[in-house]
Design a protein around this motif. Structure first.
Motif, PDB file in Angstrom:
ATOM      1  N   THR A   1      42.507  35.556  42.352  1.00 21.28           N
ATOM      2  CA  THR A   1      42.683  35.273  40.933  1.00 21.28           C
ATOM      3  C   THR A   1      41.546  35.901  40.147  1.00 21.28           C
ATOM      4  OG1 THR A   1      41.480  33.174  41.199  1.00 21.28           O
ATOM      5  CG2 THR A   1      43.885  33.091  41.383  1.00 21.28           C
ATOM      6  N   GLY A   2      41.628  35.799  38.834  1.00 14.59           N
ATOM      7  CA  GLY A   2      40.578  36.329  37.973  1.00 14.59           C
ATOM      8  C   GLY A   2      40.801  37.789  37.628  1.00 14.59           C
ATOM      9  N   PRO A   3      40.057  38.300  36.660  1.00 15.94           N
ATOM     10  CA  PRO A   3      40.177  39.713  36.258  1.00 15.94           C
ATOM     11  C   PRO A   3      39.611  40.645  37.314  1.00 15.94           C
ATOM     12  CG  PRO A   3      38.349  38.661  35.105  1.00 15.94           C
ATOM     13  CD  PRO A   3      39.056  37.570  35.856  1.00 15.94           C
ATOM     14  N   ASP A   4      39.917  41.932  37.180  1.00 14.24           N
ATOM     15  CA  ASP A   4      39.467  42.915  38.173  1.00 14.24           C
ATOM     16  C   ASP A   4      37.948  42.961  38.299  1.00 14.24           C
ATOM     17  OD1 ASP A   4      42.031  43.633  38.805  1.00 14.24           O
ATOM     18  OD2 ASP A   4      42.078  45.402  37.509  1.00 14.24           O
ATOM     19  N   HIS A   5      37.246  42.737  37.191  1.00 16.51           N
ATOM     20  CA  HIS A   5      35.786  42.853  37.265  1.00 16.51           C
ATOM     21  C   HIS A   5      35.124  41.586  37.788  1.00 16.51           C
ATOM     22  CE1 HIS A   5      36.347  40.898  33.321  1.00 16.51           C
ATOM     23  NE2 HIS A   5      35.153  40.378  33.521  1.00 16.51           N
ATOM     24  N   ALA A   6      35.903  40.506  37.917  1.00 17.38           N
ATOM     25  CA  ALA A   6      35.335  39.260  38.439  1.00 17.38           C
ATOM     26  C   ALA A   6      36.382  38.500  39.248  1.00 17.38           C
ATOM     27  CB  ALA A   6      34.807  38.395  37.292  1.00 17.38           C
ATOM     28  N   PRO A   7      36.846  39.094  40.362  1.00 13.61           N
ATOM     29  CA  PRO A   7      37.895  38.444  41.153  1.00 13.61           C
ATOM     30  C   PRO A   7      37.367  37.231  41.907  1.00 13.61           C
ATOM     31  CG  PRO A   7      37.094  40.375  42.304  1.00 13.61           C
ATOM     32  CD  PRO A   7      36.409  40.370  40.955  1.00 13.61           C
ATOM     33  N   VAL A   8      38.282  36.351  42.254  1.00 11.60           N
ATOM     34  CA  VAL A   8      37.961  35.182  43.071  1.00 11.60           C
ATOM     35  C   VAL A   8      38.932  35.164  44.246  1.00 11.60           C
ATOM     36  CG1 VAL A   8      37.810  32.679  43.178  1.00 11.60           C
ATOM     37  CG2 VAL A   8      37.095  33.877  41.095  1.00 11.60           C
ATOM     38  N   PHE A   9      38.397  35.227  45.464  1.00 11.39           N
ATOM     39  CA  PHE A   9      39.213  35.252  46.673  1.00 11.39           C
ATOM     40  C   PHE A   9      39.145  33.904  47.384  1.00 11.39           C
ATOM     41  CE2 PHE A   9      38.053  39.645  45.924  1.00 11.39           C
ATOM     42  CZ  PHE A   9      39.211  40.352  46.224  1.00 11.39           C
ATOM     43  N   VAL A  10      40.298  33.467  47.881  1.00  6.10           N
ATOM     44  CA  VAL A  10      40.355  32.320  48.777  1.00  6.10           C
ATOM     45  C   VAL A  10      40.829  32.841  50.127  1.00  6.10           C
ATOM     46  CG1 VAL A  10      41.385  30.081  49.284  1.00  6.10           C
ATOM     47  CG2 VAL A  10      40.840  30.697  46.921  1.00  6.10           C
ATOM     48  N   ILE A  11      39.991  32.685  51.140  1.00  7.00           N
ATOM     49  CA  ILE A  11      40.273  33.202  52.479  1.00  7.00           C
ATOM     50  C   ILE A  11      40.328  32.043  53.467  1.00  7.00           C
ATOM     51  CG2 ILE A  11      39.420  34.640  54.383  1.00  7.00           C
ATOM     52  CD1 ILE A  11      40.340  36.341  52.101  1.00  7.00           C
TER      53      ILE A  11
ATOM     54  N   LYS B   1      25.602  54.334  32.383  1.00  4.76           N
ATOM     55  CA  LYS B   1      26.444  55.103  31.476  1.00  4.76           C
ATOM     56  C   LYS B   1      27.856  55.111  32.046  1.00  4.76           C
ATOM     57  CE  LYS B   1      22.524  58.000  30.170  1.00  4.76           C
ATOM     58  NZ  LYS B   1      22.338  57.311  28.885  1.00  4.76           N
ATOM     59  N   LEU B   2      28.773  54.438  31.346  1.00  7.55           N
ATOM     60  CA  LEU B   2      30.126  54.222  31.843  1.00  7.55           C
ATOM     61  C   LEU B   2      31.167  54.732  30.854  1.00  7.55           C
ATOM     62  CD1 LEU B   2      29.682  50.488  32.942  1.00  7.55           C
ATOM     63  CD2 LEU B   2      29.586  52.496  34.431  1.00  7.55           C
ATOM     64  N   GLY B   3      32.341  55.096  31.410  1.00 14.30           N
ATOM     65  CA  GLY B   3      33.470  55.415  30.565  1.00 14.30           C
ATOM     66  C   GLY B   3      34.026  54.157  29.910  1.00 14.30           C
ATOM     67  N   ARG B   4      34.849  54.344  28.907  1.00 14.91           N
ATOM     68  CA  ARG B   4      35.360  53.207  28.134  1.00 14.91           C
ATOM     69  C   ARG B   4      36.109  52.205  29.017  1.00 14.91           C
ATOM     70  NH1 ARG B   4      36.632  51.283  23.224  1.00 14.91           N
ATOM     71  NH2 ARG B   4      38.680  50.318  22.919  1.00 14.91           N
ATOM     72  N   SER B   5      36.948  52.716  29.926  1.00 19.74           N
ATOM     73  CA  SER B   5      37.739  51.807  30.756  1.00 19.74           C
ATOM     74  C   SER B   5      36.844  50.947  31.645  1.00 19.74           C
ATOM     75  CB  SER B   5      38.725  52.601  31.624  1.00 19.74           C
ATOM     76  OG  SER B   5      38.028  53.482  32.500  1.00 19.74           O
ATOM     77  N   GLU B   6      35.790  51.545  32.196  1.00 19.80           N
ATOM     78  CA  GLU B   6      34.868  50.773  33.037  1.00 19.80           C
ATOM     79  C   GLU B   6      34.091  49.747  32.216  1.00 19.80           C
ATOM     80  OE1 GLU B   6      34.363  50.179  36.018  1.00 19.80           O
ATOM     81  OE2 GLU B   6      35.344  51.764  37.138  1.00 19.80           O
ATOM     82  N   MET B   7      33.720  50.121  31.006  1.00 17.02           N
ATOM     83  CA  MET B   7      33.008  49.167  30.152  1.00 17.02           C
ATOM     84  C   MET B   7      33.901  47.975  29.817  1.00 17.02           C
ATOM     85  SD  MET B   7      30.470  51.180  27.530  1.00 17.02           S
ATOM     86  CE  MET B   7      31.703  52.271  26.808  1.00 17.02           C
ATOM     87  N   LEU B   8      35.162  48.257  29.510  1.00 14.69           N
ATOM     88  CA  LEU B   8      36.079  47.185  29.138  1.00 14.69           C
ATOM     89  C   LEU B   8      36.388  46.261  30.316  1.00 14.69           C
ATOM     90  CD1 LEU B   8      38.569  49.121  26.819  1.00 14.69           C
ATOM     91  CD2 LEU B   8      36.791  47.494  26.141  1.00 14.69           C
TER      92      LEU B   8
ATOM     93  N   SER C   1      33.034  57.831  35.777  1.00 16.49           N
ATOM     94  CA  SER C   1      34.007  57.595  34.711  1.00 16.49           C
ATOM     95  C   SER C   1      33.620  58.250  33.390  1.00 16.49           C
ATOM     96  CB  SER C   1      34.184  56.089  34.493  1.00 16.49           C
ATOM     97  OG  SER C   1      32.972  55.490  34.051  1.00 16.49           O
ATOM     98  N   ILE C   2      32.368  58.719  33.280  1.00 14.90           N
ATOM     99  CA  ILE C   2      31.934  59.356  32.035  1.00 14.90           C
ATOM    100  C   ILE C   2      31.338  60.733  32.299  1.00 14.90           C
ATOM    101  CG2 ILE C   2      29.551  58.488  31.967  1.00 14.90           C
ATOM    102  CD1 ILE C   2      29.981  57.904  28.976  1.00 14.90           C
ATOM    103  N   SER C   3      31.442  61.233  33.510  1.00 15.70           N
ATOM    104  CA  SER C   3      30.852  62.535  33.843  1.00 15.70           C
ATOM    105  C   SER C   3      31.696  63.678  33.263  1.00 15.70           C
ATOM    106  CB  SER C   3      30.737  62.696  35.359  1.00 15.70           C
ATOM    107  OG  SER C   3      32.020  62.711  35.953  1.00 15.70           O
TER     108      SER C   3
END
Length: 226
Positions: free
Chosen positions: A182-192, A99-106, A32-34
């Motif tokens: 549920t939850g945000p993309d960086h911390a999802p919660v799955f019920v299976i 080292k991450l791009g802005r979107s990945e950091m956010l 993402s930052i290359s």
């Protein structure tokens, strides 16, 4: 090339000082930052995965000279899977120097399991290219530590065990149904939910679909007759 203070601190935690510091810079650079002048870590990740695999293959054979291939394979898979690599990465605070791009950091990239696992493999490759296989092997064995000797517990595959239970009784393979995410993309919660032909079912919640499936399978196994 001179490393920044945070990268020098990371190398101390890693236990390796680089003769070619550009290697660790590249190993920690996410796509993402290359750029044309800043290559990412994907090629190193590819190599590191193979180095890790060879180290773990040798270590498992040495740890249990009498183990059959069928015993070694699940142990190997448990030691080299992304979840394990990410756990090791967290122990040395690798995410702090990614080292991450802005979107990945956010989106919380420094905590994402896939990014941490990939970067850990890239770091292994960087050590291998910097100092050779023996140094990379020593580093991996030190960082993985007791996991190698305690791997039987981690290698237990509940999904496979549940499928074998069902097949032995003439049933179709278990079905895994995603009930919610549920939850945000960086911390999802799955019920299976896992469901058998015979009607038995169980649910579990985890931070990845794979972990939730395994947990649901284990919950159902615990309820079934042997």
């Amino acid at each position: 090339m001179k490393l920044s203070a945070d990268l020098r601190s990371f190398c101390d935690r890693l236990g390796h000082q680089f003769g070619q510091p550009e290697l660790i810079q590249r190993a920690l650079t996410h796509p993402s930052i290359s750029s044309a002048t800043r290559p990412d870590n994907q090629r190193l990740e590819f190599l590191g995965d193979r180095v890790l695999g060879l180290v773990m293959s040798e270590a498992l054979l040495a740890a249990d000279p009498n183990a059959a291939e069928g015993q070694l394979a699940p142990r190997f898979n448990a030691l080299v899977r992304k979840e394990t690599c990410a756990d090791v990465a967290r122990e040395i605070d690798l995410g702090e120097v990614l080292k991450l791009g802005r979107s990945e950091m956010l989106s919380g990239g420094r905590r994402k399991q896939a990014l941490l696992g990939d970067a850990m493999e890239a770091v292994i490759a960087a050590v291998y290219l910097d100092a050779g296989f023996d140094t990379a092997k020593s580093l991996v064995l030190r960082l993985w530590g007791d996991r190698i000797h305690k791997v039987d517990a981690d290698a237990r595959d509940a999904k496979t065990a549940l499928q074998e239970w069902a097949q032995a009784r003439g049933q179709k393979p278990p079905q895994y149904i995603e009930k919610s995410r549920t939850g945000p993309d960086h911390a999802p919660v799955f019920v299976i939910e896992v469901l058998l032909d015979s009607g038995q079912s169980a649910q579990a919640t985890a931070g990845s679909k794979r972990q939730a499936q395994q947990a649901a399978a284990q919950t159902l196994l615990d309820q079934l007759p042997s």
